[in-house]
Design an enzyme around this catalytic site. Structure first.
Site, PDB file in Angstrom:
ATOM      1  CG  ASP A  32      44.319  21.891  15.194  1.00 30.00           C
ATOM      2  OD1 ASP A  32      43.857  22.561  16.139  1.00 30.00           O
ATOM      3  OD2 ASP A  32      45.031  20.890  15.358  1.00 30.00           O
ATOM      4  CG  ASP A  66      45.118  11.245  12.881  1.00 32.73           C
ATOM      5  OD1 ASP A  66      45.617  10.895  11.791  1.00 32.73           O
ATOM      6  OD2 ASP A  66      45.767  11.815  13.777  1.00 32.73           O
ATOM      7  N   GLY A 109      39.488  16.182  19.467  1.00 32.83           N
ATOM      8  CA  GLY A 109      39.339  17.405  20.264  1.00 32.83           C
ATOM      9  C   GLY A 109      38.018  18.119  19.981  1.00 32.83           C
ATOM     10  CE  LYS A 148      37.363  17.284  15.597  1.00 27.34           C
ATOM     11  NZ  LYS A 148      38.038  16.479  16.614  1.00 27.34           N
ATOM     12  CB  THR A 149      40.146  19.913  13.472  1.00 25.06           C
ATOM     13  OG1 THR A 149      41.237  20.347  14.285  1.00 25.06           O
ATOM     14  CG2 THR A 149      40.499  20.199  12.017  1.00 25.06           C
ATOM     15  NE  ARG A 193      43.099  14.326  21.345  1.00 28.78           N
ATOM     16  CZ  ARG A 193      42.841  15.051  20.260  1.00 28.78           C
ATOM     17  NH1 ARG A 193      42.685  14.459  19.097  1.00 28.78           N
ATOM     18  NH2 ARG A 193      42.742  16.363  20.344  1.00 28.78           N
TER      19      ARG A 193
HETATM   20  P1  FBP Z   1      41.588  17.545  16.733  1.00 30.56           P
HETATM   21  O1  FBP Z   1      42.651  17.418  15.673  1.00 30.56           O
HETATM   22  O2  FBP Z   1      41.104  16.248  17.225  1.00 30.56           O
HETATM   23  O3  FBP Z   1      40.463  18.445  16.296  1.00 30.56           O
HETATM   24  O4  FBP Z   1      42.228  18.259  17.994  1.00 30.56           O
HETATM   25  C1  FBP Z   1      43.021  19.368  17.813  1.00 30.56           C
HETATM   26  C2  FBP Z   1      43.498  19.950  19.100  1.00 30.56           C
HETATM   27  O5  FBP Z   1      42.570  20.864  19.620  1.00 30.56           O
HETATM   28  C3  FBP Z   1      44.876  20.570  18.877  1.00 30.56           C
HETATM   29  O6  FBP Z   1      44.776  21.887  18.481  1.00 30.56           O
HETATM   30  C4  FBP Z   1      45.566  20.328  20.181  1.00 30.56           C
HETATM   31  O7  FBP Z   1      46.953  20.212  19.987  1.00 30.56           O
HETATM   32  C5  FBP Z   1      45.002  19.023  20.622  1.00 30.56           C
HETATM   33  O8  FBP Z   1      43.717  18.954  20.086  1.00 30.56           O
HETATM   34  C6  FBP Z   1      44.921  18.880  22.114  1.00 30.56           C
HETATM   35  O9  FBP Z   1      44.493  17.598  22.410  1.00 30.56           O
HETATM   36  P2  FBP Z   1      43.930  17.122  23.815  1.00 30.56           P
HETATM   37  O10 FBP Z   1      42.508  17.549  23.901  1.00 30.56           O
HETATM   38  O11 FBP Z   1      44.032  15.638  23.734  1.00 30.56           O
HETATM   39  O12 FBP Z   1      44.770  17.749  24.870  1.00 30.56           O
END
Ligand code: FBP
Length: 536
Positions: free
Chosen positions: A201, A172, A77, A198-199, A141
């Protein structure tokens, strides 16, 4: 790239660099870190890598310098600051040798094994300095998973004559970086693999990673919006606003926004799990608050719901685990999958599965990401809670008005212009990652520590990825993955909320943090995750 006036102004922002990275040459301090035995078995080569910290030096090197070639990939993400990591790598490489080159793999890790890339040249880099989004090279992803994908990754990176690959990703994606580093070493390749944390979250966090990049900007963006919603609630006094906040698993984002804005209630997934709070316990807690506020003449309020909450509710968690095992390798129509799980779920799990609205049970059943995770970003937990709360209030003969509004703040926080903190942090991470490749380190993550100090005093280092790993069950099998950091109930961070929550439930103490500032008041403020509050 059509930049607005403000984007153009941000292109000129020059982030500060930690002292350890300011000189062209570096010296290092090493440290052995423990790696669990079961991880050593799976990663024998990268498990031997040491923690290495950059030290400032004025001693010029006499070594002959040749250009470096580095590939970079954005994985998972979006998180504000990704372009600044690339900018740090780019500036580091150009300072090292003007003929050095950066190549961006397109669309995430898939770009590596399909040989899809573009060179990050001067003009491209200038356009994306301090900009939001990941659109310079885009993200994805996909994981590097099959033997063919590993072999192709090695083949294409070798053909590009790379010195290193830098993986900018979450837990991951950095697990995948560790696997790639091990694979390259096993195949006697000299190509180094370095990760960057990075994230939005905030759950890629440990003793060495103080925060993942993007969390600062994302929570400031959400807090601005929540602060506005709080003031609206206090002004019209007629709505309950239920705000679901992004954060796939951990509740860091929701807790940070609560401490910033002081909504009436935040549900913390980790607490729900630890105290075994069932769905009906949560609904009763909400109903108690609405009831008492109603008696106080307050038929309005603001409730924050982390999107990962659903997985922490014990009975939902059991259901998800059972579904995870049952769904391995299963495809088919919705009816076929429903029929399959209906005959195989335990009676308790089946009862809940049938009780959930179809839109929610479908999400649990059908939507998985490539890592096997339930796509919680798509589950409307706030609506589920509103629905169950309405039933409970009716059951209690609640006579006051109850009007609920629901929101989801998620994607709008992931690609905004990075705050000063994220712009500077990411630049330093990119510089660190570039230096790690130059000095021949692999299987490690670029980290900066001491982040609440002046950036000049941050300590830049490479931390072995193997030391961050543990064994978890994924897609029904035990696998080695980087450990996610959840909200700890004995942390100062959580305690700051726990101490105040009863007060904030009934005494409206709303705060509006306002928009992200790039100059002046608030421009250099830290998240409470980094600097827990002392004055709440
Ligand atoms: P990452 O763990 O890859 O940083 O992504 C986190 C996130 O933003 C979450 O907060 C959210 O649940 C998810 O990605 C949403 O994923 P997508 O972009 O595939 O809808």
């Amino acid at each position: 790239f059509r930049a607005s006036d403000f984007q153009k102004a941000r292109q000129k922002y020059i982030p500060a660099l930690p002292k350890g990275l300011q000189s062209v040459n570096s010296t290092f301090a090493f440290q052995d870190l423990p790696v669990p035995e079961d991880i050593k078995e799976k990663f024998p080569l990268i498990s031997a890598i040491k923690y290495v910290e950059f030290q400032p030096t004025d001693v010029p090197s006499t070594d002959e310098v040749s250009p470096l070639r580095i590939g970079v990939v954005l994985s998972g993400g979006q998180a504000p600051g990704g372009h600044n990591v690339i900018m740090g790598i780019y500036d580091y490489l150009k300072r090292h040798h003007p003929s050095s080159q950066v190549f961006g793999f397109l669309g995430g890790p898939r770009g590596i094994f399909t040989n899809s890339f573009r060179e990050v040249d001067h003009d491209l880099m200038e356009a994306y300095r301090n900009q939001g989004g990941f659109d310079m090279i885009c993200s994805g992803r996909d994981k590097i998973e099959t033997e063919d994908q590993y072999a192709n990754s090695l083949k294409f990176c070798t053909a590009l004559n790379l010195n290193g690959v830098i993986v900018i990703g979450g837990d991951d994606s950095n697990t995948n970086a560790a696997m790639l580093a091990e694979y390259f070493m096993k195949n006697n390749s000299q190509i180094k693999v370095v990760g960057c944390p990075k994230t939005i979250d905030g759950d890629l966090k440990n003793e060495y990673i103080e925060t993942s990049f993007g969390f600062d900007t994302a929570t400031k963006t959400y807090s601005e919006l929540i602060g506005n919603v709080c003031l609206d609630a206090a002004s019209t006094k007629k709505y309950y606003h239920f705000v679901r906040l992004m954060g796939r698993s951990a509740s860091h984002i929701a807790l940070e926004c609560e401490l910033q804005c002081r909504a009436n209630l935040v549900l913390i997934g980790e607490e729900v799990q630890e105290k075994n709070h069932t769905l009906s316990y949560i609904v009763n807690e909400l109903a108690d608050m609405v009831f008492r506020r109603g008696e106080m003449g307050k038929n309005y309020g603001v409730v924050l719901v982390p999107e990962g909450l659903i997985e922490f509710i014990p009975e939902v968690n059991v259901l998800i685990k059972e579904l995870n095992e049952l769904m391995v390798g299963k495809t088919g129509t919705e009816e076929e999958l429903r029929a399959h799980v209906s005959t195989s779920l335990s009676p308790e799990a089946l009862e809940l599965f049938k009780f959930l609205p179809e839109s929610i049970s479908n999400q649990l059943l059908l939507d998985r990401d490539p890592h096997g995770n339930v796509q919680v970003a798509k589950i409307e937990t706030e609506r589920l809670l509103i629905m169950l709360l309405q039933n409970e209030l009716a059951r209690r003969n609640f006579t006051h008005p109850f009007f609920a509004q629901s929101y989801y703040f998620g994607y709008e926080g992931r690609s905004c212009l990075p705050s000063n903190f994220d712009a500077t942090y990411c630049y330093a991470l990119g510089y660190t990652a570039g230096s790690l490749v130059k000095y021949g380190y692999t299987g490690c993550m670029a980290v900066c520590r001491g982040l609440t100090q002046n950036p000049e005093n941050w300590k830049s280092a490479g931390c072995p990825l193997a030391t961050m790993m543990n064994i978890e069950r994924r897609k029904g099998k035990p696998v080695a993955v980087i450990k996610k950091a959840l909200v700890e109930l004995d942390s100062d961070y959580f305690r700051a909320y726990a101490k105040m929550r009863e007060f904030w439930k009934y005494n409206d103490s709303y705060r509006a943090p306002g928009p992200i500032q790039f100059d002046g008041v608030g421009a250099d403020s830290f998240t409470y995750l980094l600097k827990p509050p002392t004055d709440h």
